[in-house]
Design an enzyme around this catalytic site. Structure first.
Site, short mmCIF file in Angstrom:
data_model
loop_
_atom_site.label_atom_id
_atom_site.label_comp_id
_atom_site.label_asym_id
_atom_site.label_seq_id
_atom_site.Cartn_x
_atom_site.Cartn_y
_atom_site.Cartn_z
CE LYS A 55 27.32 12.03 -66.71
NZ LYS A 55 26.98 12.96 -67.79
CE LYS B 100 23.56 12.28 -64.18
NZ LYS B 100 23.89 13.63 -64.69
CG ASP C 34 27.22 14.82 -63.84
OD1 ASP C 34 27.66 15.84 -63.28
OD2 ASP C 34 26.30 14.84 -64.69
CE LYS D 194 24.88 17.41 -70.43
NZ LYS D 194 24.21 17.60 -69.12
CG ASP E 133 22.87 6.87 -70.72
OD1 ASP E 133 22.72 8.10 -70.86
OD2 ASP E 133 23.00 6.34 -69.60
#
Length: 327
Positions: free
Chosen positions: A148, A150, A175, A246, A298
């Site tokens: 992932k 950023k 993201d 989330k 993670d």
């Protein structure tokens, strides 16, 4: 009934720091709630998020306000009415799940009707930086199956190409944390398509995401900040093909399970995500991860030291929690 409630703020160092488009952090600051009934205790952890006006102090105050109700046996269902969605309710809800499981001599998964939990593959996060620095970080993690990345706005086309060159075989999701705008949207989107990115999370600010309604994206776009605490899925389907659930935003596992069901019925892909916390925060989310399309849990891997006992990770394979940790 006279249950005992404790509230503690804790801090865990982040290995090498953590940077996204709007902030840099050196420590994961969390709040842990413990609810005890005789010899049995349940725990829950939350991560206050400034993006939604939360802090360690405001979260602790919210929990203190419902402590008298918790001492007399407030249920998870009643909690949904007693507290607003957000980090504070998440810590309390997860503590109640843990307490209920231990009191019943069952797993939280059994209580949720999910049966035996299985290992899942989690994404591993690459913090935003210069393209060269991100390539170096990526090279160390290139063996992981899912990364992932950023991003931060202008220049993301160079960042994502640098990451792909350092990890030619990994699946990539990105993201942007609301950092794109009209000046860089097309360029960054084209670069993501060029290198085979599978999912783009929250490219535009939540207040400006109506622009996505008229855009035919070659890549699935995932709502994160646009799915804010207490807000359902209404109005998202014409802009997004996926949602990031989330627990800190949903306000606990109870509501997250409901949101998961609603997302499936609305034909969204689902990511189970996290704020940056310890294994205690990730453990309840593993239940959602059993059927999620993307797992991003993670947090413990990014800490200098996790709590003990913690979750078991084998590279990017995340194993279900043991009862000594949660559930």
């Amino acid at each position: 009934m006279n249950q005992r409630v404790s509230i503690e703020a804790e801090s865990f160092e982040i290995a090498g720091g953590f940077k996204i488009s709007r902030e840099t952090r050196t420590h994961a600051k969390v709040v842990v709630v413990t609810i005890s009934d005789g010899p049995v205790s349940g725990r829950g952890e939350c991560v206050p998020y400034p993006r939604y006006g939360e802090s360690l102090e405001t979260v602790q105050t919210q929990i203190e306000e419902v402590t008298p109700l918790l001492k007399t046996g407030l249920s998870r269902e009643a909690l949904l009415e007693a507290m607003p969605a957000g980090a504070a309710r998440n810590a309390v809800d997860c503590a109640l799940w843990d307490l209920e499981a231990k009191r019943a001599g069952k797993t939280a998964s059994d209580l949720a009707g999910l049966g035996t939990l299985h290992p899942v593959t989690t994404a591993f996060t690459i913090s935003v930086d210069t393209p060269d620095a991100m390539a170096r970080k990526t090279a160390v993690a290139a063996h992981r199956p899912l990364l992932k990345v950023k991003l931060a706005g202008p220049g993301d086309d160079e960042r994502i190409r640098a990451v792909r060159s350092a990890a030619p075989s990994a699946k990539l999701i990105v993201d942007a944390n609301e950092a794109w705008d009209e000046s860089c949207f097309d360029t960054n989107m084209a670069a993501c398509a060029e290198v085979g990115v599978e999912l783009i999370e929250q490219p535009l600010p939540a207040k400006s995401d109506d622009l996505l309604s008229a855009f035919q994206s070659p890549i699935t776009i995932c709502a994160d900040e646009s799915l804010s605490p207490g807000k359902g899925l209404d109005g998202l389907r014409d802009k997004y093909g996926a949602v990031n659930i989330k627990l800190d935003k949903a306000g606990g596992l109870t509501e997250a399970l409901r949101l998961l069901d609603a997302a499936r019925k609305a034909d969204f892909k689902v990511m189970i995500g996290c704020m940056l916390g310890t294994s205690l925060a990730m453990a309840p989310a593993v239940l959602i991860g059993q059927t999620a399309d993307y797992v991003d849990l993670d947090g413990p891997l990014l800490l200098s030291q996790d709590r003990s006992p913690g979750l078991r990770f084998d590279d990017s394979t995340l194993y279900p929690p043991e009862p000594a940790l949660w559930g």
